[in-house]
Design a protein around this motif. Structure first.
Motif, PDB file in Angstrom:
ATOM      1  N   TYR A   1      -1.933  -1.453   5.994  1.00  0.00           N
ATOM      2  CA  TYR A   1      -3.199  -0.979   6.324  1.00  0.00           C
ATOM      3  C   TYR A   1      -3.044   0.346   5.939  1.00  0.00           C
ATOM      4  CZ  TYR A   1      -1.026   0.214  10.753  1.00  0.00           C
ATOM      5  OH  TYR A   1      -0.169   0.602  11.856  1.00  0.00           O
ATOM      6  N   PHE A   2      -4.168   1.054   5.882  1.00  0.00           N
ATOM      7  CA  PHE A   2      -4.507   2.443   5.588  1.00  0.00           C
ATOM      8  C   PHE A   2      -5.123   2.937   6.953  1.00  0.00           C
ATOM      9  CE2 PHE A   2      -4.777   1.566   1.006  1.00  0.00           C
ATOM     10  CZ  PHE A   2      -3.822   2.284   0.596  1.00  0.00           C
TER      11      PHE A   2
ATOM     12  N   LEU B   1       0.923  -1.366  -0.022  1.00  0.00           N
ATOM     13  CA  LEU B   1       0.055   0.095   0.187  1.00  0.00           C
ATOM     14  C   LEU B   1       0.752   1.641  -0.004  1.00  0.00           C
ATOM     15  CD1 LEU B   1      -2.529  -1.094   2.927  1.00  0.00           C
ATOM     16  CD2 LEU B   1      -2.675  -1.355   0.174  1.00  0.00           C
ATOM     17  N   SER B   2       0.564   2.221  -0.932  1.00  0.00           N
ATOM     18  CA  SER B   2       1.210   3.229  -0.857  1.00  0.00           C
ATOM     19  C   SER B   2       0.355   4.651  -1.717  1.00  0.00           C
ATOM     20  CB  SER B   2       2.316   3.410  -1.952  1.00  0.00           C
ATOM     21  OG  SER B   2       3.136   4.112  -2.343  1.00  0.00           O
ATOM     22  N   ILE B   3       0.762   5.699  -0.766  1.00  0.00           N
ATOM     23  CA  ILE B   3       0.157   7.066  -1.177  1.00  0.00           C
ATOM     24  C   ILE B   3       0.766   7.588  -2.380  1.00  0.00           C
ATOM     25  CG2 ILE B   3      -0.659   9.271  -0.552  1.00  0.00           C
ATOM     26  CD1 ILE B   3      -0.814   8.298   2.188  1.00  0.00           C
ATOM     27  N   GLY B   4       1.847   7.738  -2.444  1.00  0.00           N
ATOM     28  CA  GLY B   4       2.940   8.164  -3.579  1.00  0.00           C
ATOM     29  C   GLY B   4       2.331   9.214  -4.376  1.00  0.00           C
TER      30      GLY B   4
ATOM     31  N   GLU C   1       2.255  15.474  -2.625  1.00  0.00           N
ATOM     32  CA  GLU C   1       1.931  15.979  -1.286  1.00  0.00           C
ATOM     33  C   GLU C   1       1.869  15.036  -0.140  1.00  0.00           C
ATOM     34  OE1 GLU C   1      -0.369  15.874  -4.048  1.00  0.00           O
ATOM     35  OE2 GLU C   1       0.271  17.508  -4.793  1.00  0.00           O
ATOM     36  N   SER C   2       2.257  13.856  -0.300  1.00  0.00           N
ATOM     37  CA  SER C   2       2.439  13.039   0.744  1.00  0.00           C
ATOM     38  C   SER C   2       3.982  12.982   1.298  1.00  0.00           C
ATOM     39  CB  SER C   2       2.257  11.410   0.289  1.00  0.00           C
ATOM     40  OG  SER C   2       3.022  10.964  -0.393  1.00  0.00           O
ATOM     41  N   ARG C   3       4.203  12.366   2.544  1.00  0.00           N
ATOM     42  CA  ARG C   3       5.562  12.527   3.019  1.00  0.00           C
ATOM     43  C   ARG C   3       5.698  10.971   3.340  1.00  0.00           C
ATOM     44  NH1 ARG C   3       5.362  16.348   0.585  1.00  0.00           N
ATOM     45  NH2 ARG C   3       5.796  18.477   1.345  1.00  0.00           N
ATOM     46  N   VAL C   4       6.920  10.520   3.833  1.00  0.00           N
ATOM     47  CA  VAL C   4       7.372   9.184   4.161  1.00  0.00           C
ATOM     48  C   VAL C   4       7.976   9.242   5.435  1.00  0.00           C
ATOM     49  CG1 VAL C   4       8.786   7.240   3.551  1.00  0.00           C
ATOM     50  CG2 VAL C   4       7.604   8.734   1.851  1.00  0.00           C
ATOM     51  N   LEU C   5       7.677   8.280   6.377  1.00  0.00           N
ATOM     52  CA  LEU C   5       8.461   8.369   7.693  1.00  0.00           C
ATOM     53  C   LEU C   5       9.134   6.896   7.356  1.00  0.00           C
ATOM     54  CD1 LEU C   5       5.531   8.601  10.205  1.00  0.00           C
ATOM     55  CD2 LEU C   5       7.098  10.226   9.057  1.00  0.00           C
ATOM     56  N   PRO C   6      10.222   6.669   7.993  1.00  0.00           N
ATOM     57  CA  PRO C   6      11.006   5.365   8.263  1.00  0.00           C
ATOM     58  C   PRO C   6       9.936   4.254   8.951  1.00  0.00           C
ATOM     59  CG  PRO C   6      12.637   7.195   8.841  1.00  0.00           C
ATOM     60  CD  PRO C   6      10.988   7.665   8.601  1.00  0.00           C
ATOM     61  N   LEU C   7       9.841   3.081   8.523  1.00  0.00           N
ATOM     62  CA  LEU C   7       9.075   2.264   9.376  1.00  0.00           C
ATOM     63  C   LEU C   7       9.755   1.758  10.353  1.00  0.00           C
ATOM     64  CD1 LEU C   7       6.450   0.281   9.198  1.00  0.00           C
ATOM     65  CD2 LEU C   7       7.689  -1.367   8.077  1.00  0.00           C
ATOM     66  N   GLU C   8      11.051   1.347  10.707  1.00  0.00           N
ATOM     67  CA  GLU C   8      11.659   0.620  11.543  1.00  0.00           C
ATOM     68  C   GLU C   8      11.330   1.315  12.963  1.00  0.00           C
ATOM     69  OE1 GLU C   8      15.893  -0.753  12.611  1.00  0.00           O
ATOM     70  OE2 GLU C   8      15.414  -1.260  10.731  1.00  0.00           O
ATOM     71  N   GLN C   9      11.761   2.661  13.008  1.00  0.00           N
ATOM     72  CA  GLN C   9      11.521   3.170  14.246  1.00  0.00           C
ATOM     73  C   GLN C   9      10.258   3.996  14.444  1.00  0.00           C
ATOM     74  OE1 GLN C   9      13.658   4.299  11.853  1.00  0.00           O
ATOM     75  NE2 GLN C   9      14.205   6.422  11.941  1.00  0.00           N
ATOM     76  N   ASN C  10       9.327   3.864  13.580  1.00  0.00           N
ATOM     77  CA  ASN C  10       7.976   4.325  13.939  1.00  0.00           C
ATOM     78  C   ASN C  10       6.883   3.621  13.644  1.00  0.00           C
ATOM     79  OD1 ASN C  10       9.079   7.264  13.994  1.00  0.00           O
ATOM     80  ND2 ASN C  10       9.703   7.021  11.905  1.00  0.00           N
TER      81      ASN C  10
ATOM     82  N   ASN D   1       2.870   0.180   5.071  1.00  0.00           N
ATOM     83  CA  ASN D   1       3.354  -1.035   4.326  1.00  0.00           C
ATOM     84  C   ASN D   1       4.585  -1.946   5.032  1.00  0.00           C
ATOM     85  OD1 ASN D   1       5.672  -0.118   3.130  1.00  0.00           O
ATOM     86  ND2 ASN D   1       4.616   0.700   1.462  1.00  0.00           N
ATOM     87  N   TRP D   2       5.200  -2.696   4.314  1.00  0.00           N
ATOM     88  CA  TRP D   2       6.375  -3.574   5.056  1.00  0.00           C
ATOM     89  C   TRP D   2       7.532  -2.681   4.888  1.00  0.00           C
ATOM     90  CZ3 TRP D   2       3.778  -6.801   7.539  1.00  0.00           C
ATOM     91  CH2 TRP D   2       3.152  -7.404   7.137  1.00  0.00           C
ATOM     92  N   TYR D   3       7.613  -1.588   4.323  1.00  0.00           N
ATOM     93  CA  TYR D   3       8.877  -0.785   4.126  1.00  0.00           C
ATOM     94  C   TYR D   3       8.749   0.608   4.578  1.00  0.00           C
ATOM     95  CZ  TYR D   3       9.478  -4.579   0.880  1.00  0.00           C
ATOM     96  OH  TYR D   3       9.306  -5.912   0.387  1.00  0.00           O
ATOM     97  N   VAL D   4       7.814   1.221   4.399  1.00  0.00           N
ATOM     98  CA  VAL D   4       7.720   2.782   4.947  1.00  0.00           C
ATOM     99  C   VAL D   4       6.273   3.076   5.393  1.00  0.00           C
ATOM    100  CG1 VAL D   4       9.405   3.588   3.463  1.00  0.00           C
ATOM    101  CG2 VAL D   4       6.810   3.469   2.619  1.00  0.00           C
ATOM    102  N   ILE D   5       6.222   4.302   6.011  1.00  0.00           N
ATOM    103  CA  ILE D   5       4.768   4.997   6.297  1.00  0.00           C
ATOM    104  C   ILE D   5       4.772   6.077   5.631  1.00  0.00           C
ATOM    105  CG2 ILE D   5       3.302   5.827   8.235  1.00  0.00           C
ATOM    106  CD1 ILE D   5       5.254   4.305  10.142  1.00  0.00           C
TER     107      ILE D   5
END
Length: 153
Positions: A112-113, A49-52, A55-64, A126-130
């Motif tokens: 999930y969304f 799942l991705s907004i892409g 206007e969207s921003r990305v957070l690293p998944l691992e620490q968040n 998703n499995w990689y980013v938020i």
């Protein structure tokens, strides 16, 4: 048949943790999802799942992964899933968006969304980013990684 496994998992986990969760009817869920996806037009609503959008921003998944939600407003959160899987047109409402991390940390892994009743933000995990779009960007801005040239990394 294993119908709505993600929704069932969140309802069960919520019950175990004392977190109020409800499952919207399929019709309510379908209408809500259509409204949110129609407004934000995410890049991927199946698979990873991705907004892409720009206007969207990305957070690293691992620490968040399990902590980002603690920065959201304390309001009901609407969680929905891959729109081609078993949980298509399923929306689980969590009474407090700040509790999503606790709910997910105690559930089996899922993409999930997340949005709210007004549908003024969309978050894709998703499995990689938020991915974050809309009003939640302000709530999560301190978690967004920016490089020295003011560009998101």
């Amino acid at each position: 048949m294993n119908t709505k496994p993600y929704a069932r998992e969140l309802l069960k986990t919520g019950g175990n943790l004392g977190i109020d969760t409800i499952l919207l009817s399929e019709l309510e869920s379908e209408r809500y999802i259509k409204r949110v996806l129609g407004f934000f037009r995410p890049y991927k609503t199946t698979g990873h799942l991705s907004i892409g959008t720009e206007e969207s921003r990305v957070l690293p998944l691992e620490q968040n992964e399990f902590t980002f939600s603690s920065h959201l407003k304390s309001e009901p959160a609407y969680i929905f899933f891959d729109q081609e899987g078993f949980d298509k047109n399923s929306v689980v409402v969590v009474n407090d968006a700040k509790l999503i991390g606790q709910l997910m940390e105690n559930s089996f892994g899922m993409e999930y969304f997340v949005s709210n009743q007004k549908a003024d933000f969309l978050i894709a995990v998703n499995w990689y980013v938020i991915n974050v779009a809309g009003t939640a960007i302000d709530s999560l801005k301190k978690l967004i990684v920016i490089d020295s040239n003011d560009k998101q990394v």
